[in-house]
Design a protein around this motif. Structure first.
Motif, PDB file in Angstrom:
ATOM      1  N   PHE A 263       0.848  -1.181   0.000  1.00 50.80           N
ATOM      2  CA  PHE A 263       0.000   0.000   0.000  1.00 50.80           C
ATOM      3  C   PHE A 263       0.891   1.241   0.000  1.00 50.80           C
ATOM      4  O   PHE A 263       1.903   1.295   0.699  1.00 50.80           O
TER       5      PHE A 263
ATOM      6  N   PHE B 114     -16.261  -1.429  -4.754  1.00 48.51           N
ATOM      7  CA  PHE B 114     -15.167  -1.669  -3.815  1.00 48.51           C
ATOM      8  C   PHE B 114     -14.459  -0.361  -3.453  1.00 48.51           C
ATOM      9  O   PHE B 114     -14.232  -0.051  -2.282  1.00 48.51           O
ATOM     10  N   LEU B 115     -14.144   0.440  -4.460  1.00 47.28           N
ATOM     11  CA  LEU B 115     -13.476   1.716  -4.201  1.00 47.28           C
ATOM     12  C   LEU B 115     -14.386   2.668  -3.431  1.00 47.28           C
ATOM     13  O   LEU B 115     -13.922   3.429  -2.564  1.00 47.28           O
TER      14      LEU B 115
ATOM     15  N   PHE C 235      -7.253   7.638  -6.962  1.00 45.67           N
ATOM     16  CA  PHE C 235      -6.708   6.374  -7.444  1.00 45.67           C
ATOM     17  C   PHE C 235      -6.180   6.465  -8.877  1.00 45.67           C
ATOM     18  O   PHE C 235      -5.823   5.447  -9.468  1.00 45.67           O
TER      19      PHE C 235
ATOM     20  N   ILE D  34      -4.643  -5.703  -5.753  1.00 44.42           N
ATOM     21  CA  ILE D  34      -5.345  -6.827  -6.377  1.00 44.42           C
ATOM     22  C   ILE D  34      -4.347  -7.962  -6.552  1.00 44.42           C
ATOM     23  O   ILE D  34      -3.293  -7.794  -7.180  1.00 44.42           O
TER      24      ILE D  34
ATOM     25  N   ASP E  19      -5.800   2.938   0.074  1.00 45.95           N
ATOM     26  CA  ASP E  19      -5.193   2.328  -1.110  1.00 45.95           C
ATOM     27  C   ASP E  19      -5.766   0.926  -1.291  1.00 45.95           C
ATOM     28  O   ASP E  19      -6.481   0.417  -0.422  1.00 45.95           O
ATOM     29  N   TYR E  20      -5.455   0.325  -2.426  1.00 47.02           N
ATOM     30  CA  TYR E  20      -5.947  -1.026  -2.677  1.00 47.02           C
ATOM     31  C   TYR E  20      -4.864  -1.848  -3.370  1.00 47.02           C
ATOM     32  O   TYR E  20      -3.884  -1.317  -3.905  1.00 47.02           O
TER      33      TYR E  20
ATOM     34  N   LEU F  73     -14.332   1.704   0.140  1.00 46.11           N
ATOM     35  CA  LEU F  73     -13.047   2.065   0.719  1.00 46.11           C
ATOM     36  C   LEU F  73     -13.023   3.560   1.061  1.00 46.11           C
ATOM     37  O   LEU F  73     -12.561   3.960   2.141  1.00 46.11           O
TER      38      LEU F  73
ATOM     39  N   TYR G 184      -9.626  -8.511  -4.278  1.00 43.50           N
ATOM     40  CA  TYR G 184      -9.454  -7.105  -3.935  1.00 43.50           C
ATOM     41  C   TYR G 184      -9.159  -6.976  -2.441  1.00 43.50           C
ATOM     42  O   TYR G 184      -9.879  -7.524  -1.607  1.00 43.50           O
ATOM     43  N   PHE G 185      -8.107  -6.225  -2.126  1.00 42.13           N
ATOM     44  CA  PHE G 185      -7.822  -5.852  -0.748  1.00 42.13           C
ATOM     45  C   PHE G 185      -7.720  -4.326  -0.689  1.00 42.13           C
ATOM     46  O   PHE G 185      -7.037  -3.708  -1.525  1.00 42.13           O
ATOM     47  N   GLY G 186      -8.410  -3.740   0.299  1.00 41.51           N
ATOM     48  CA  GLY G 186      -8.330  -2.296   0.491  1.00 41.51           C
ATOM     49  C   GLY G 186      -7.775  -1.973   1.860  1.00 41.51           C
ATOM     50  O   GLY G 186      -7.929  -2.751   2.808  1.00 41.51           O
TER      51      GLY G 186
ATOM     52  N   GLY H 233     -11.483  -6.852   2.680  1.00 39.51           N
ATOM     53  CA  GLY H 233     -11.264  -7.917   1.721  1.00 39.51           C
ATOM     54  C   GLY H 233     -10.794  -9.191   2.402  1.00 39.51           C
ATOM     55  O   GLY H 233     -10.638  -9.240   3.638  1.00 39.51           O
TER      56      GLY H 233
END
Length: 417
Positions: free
Chosen positions: A63, A140-141, A162, A71, A68-69, A144, A77-79, A96
């Motif tokens: 990050f 997802f965003l 982003f 993939i 932030d995210y 976040l 997806y991880f945020g 996520g």
């Protein structure tokens, strides 16, 4: 009661409660870390048994801003949201893993392999995936950014924050979902079947053949039509389909000779009416009425669009949009950047009538509309349409239609009763 940000910001013991309530509301996995070393709290609780898994993924997930995210190779997806809004601090919420498409066996296998999960841990993680909602990349965003607003009291512009990665990721996200969707559609032969109907309706509107629309729709019963699904909400889905149909109808009407501004304004009004409607059966009636209306208006134009030059078409649009202006032939010639004699000749050759006749025709058609749908007095209508006097307006109207403006208004009112 303190606002949410006061409850959260700087009050670390409340983070477990926040994670629990967030998960209960969204079913999206969320974890509280002292990243990347210490796994403090997570929902669902199965994640709390997977500290080894977390450390393995932490070596891969990077990050660089807040939020932030990241993939993973398996498209998980991880945020991240830094709780103190400082990348030098190590307390984070991790959103996520989330996926935009149903998890296939291959997707699950790849993710478990990335996290070096096996045995009971792998089984528990697989169950988590099955119960986690699918979200689009944009959803997802958005989630976040919402978490960042709750935690750090700062709002971000998603596109700016982003940067250009969003476009590429959304395209990748849509492509994945498209592949999964088409796989299922082909498996069950669940295909759209309205293309031929759409083509025929477009042709009816372009040619102004309103009489053909009703039998055409009856030959394609609504219950046999497989249309697009543009929303999971039935009312919203029908509204969206109405918007698409109205847009196609407006473009077909323009191709059939209807003035572009009239077509766009009529389209907007029908869509606004649909937005106010809560019953699907009324939307169906509105859709039929809209199609008939566009076809009827095209029929009234009766202009030979096929083979018409762009210059003459542009002149028609220019005149049609200005019935309330004192247009002259010279004004039309100036608009097109040609001489009066040139555009007059082209008009006569392509349409069979002169420019002055079309200017008057547009004024009288607008007069009919105002007489039918408004209570404006003749004097106001005459002035609005730039006739030299009310008497002249009445004489021209009667010569064209065989009755006076007031008789036309009376007849129109009787026809509507």
């Amino acid at each position: 009661m303190l606002p949410m940000y006061a409850w959260l910001s700087g009050v670390i013991p409340c983070m477990d409660a926040f994670c629990q309530r967030f998960f209960a509301s969204t079913f999206m996995p969320i974890s509280y870390y002292h990243w990347p070393e210490h796994f403090i709290w997570s929902c669902p609780s199965a994640f709390q048994k997977m500290e080894h898994h977390s450390r393995v993924l932490a070596d891969k997930i990077k990050f660089y801003k807040n939020p932030d995210y990241f993939i993973t190779d398996s498209y998980a997806y991880f945020g991240m949201v830094n709780i103190d809004d400082s990348l030098s601090k190590m307390d984070y919420l991790i959103l996520g893993p989330l996926f935009s498409t149903p998890c296939s066996d291959e997707t699950v296998h790849n993710f478990l392999h990335e996290g070096q999960l096996s045995g009971e841990a792998a089984e528990e993680m697989t169950q988590v995936f099955l119960n986690t909602p699918r979200v689009s990349f944009h959803q997802f965003l958005s989630m976040l950014s919402f978490l960042h607003l709750c935690i750090n009291r700062k709002e971000i512009n998603i596109a700016e924050h982003f940067d250009t990665r969003i476009g590429a990721m959304i395209q990748e996200d849509i492509s994945k979902r498209y592949s999964n969707l088409m796989y299922d559609k082909r498996e069950y032969l669940d295909f759209h079947n309205t293309f031929d109907l759409e083509l025929q309706l477009i042709d009816c509107i372009k040619t102004g053949d309103a009489q053909k629309i009703k039998p055409l729709l009856l030959s394609y019963p609504a219950e046999n039509q497989i249309t697009g699904q543009l929303s999971n909400n039935p009312i919203r889905n029908r509204r969206n389909l109405f918007i698409v149909t109205t847009t196609l109808a407006a473009r077909a009407a323009i191709a059939g000779g209807l003035d572009t501004e009239q077509a766009y304004q009529l389209s907007d009004l029908y869509i606004q009416e649909c937005e106010r409607t809560l019953r699907i059966e009324i939307m169906d009636t509105l859709s039929y009425t809209m199609l008939i209306d566009f076809a009827t208006r095209v029929a009234k134009q009766k202009l030979p669009i096929q083979g018409m030059s762009k210059e003459v078409f542009d002149c028609l649009q220019f005149i049609s949009q200005r019935p309330n202006e004192p247009l002259r032939v010279d004004d039309v010639a100036d608009f097109i950047g040609k001489s009066r004699s040139y555009i007059t000749r082209r008009f006569k050759e392509e349409l069979g009538f002169d420019i002055s006749s079309f200017i008057m025709r547009c004024k009288l058609e607008e007069a009919k509309s105002l007489l039918t749908y408004t209570d404006k007095p003749l004097s106001e209508i005459s002035s609005y349409l730039c006739f030299s006097s009310q008497a002249y307006f009445q004489n021209v109207f009667k010569k064209k239609y065989g009755i006076t403006p007031l008789q036309y208004r009376t007849d129109s009112a009787s026809a509507k009763e």
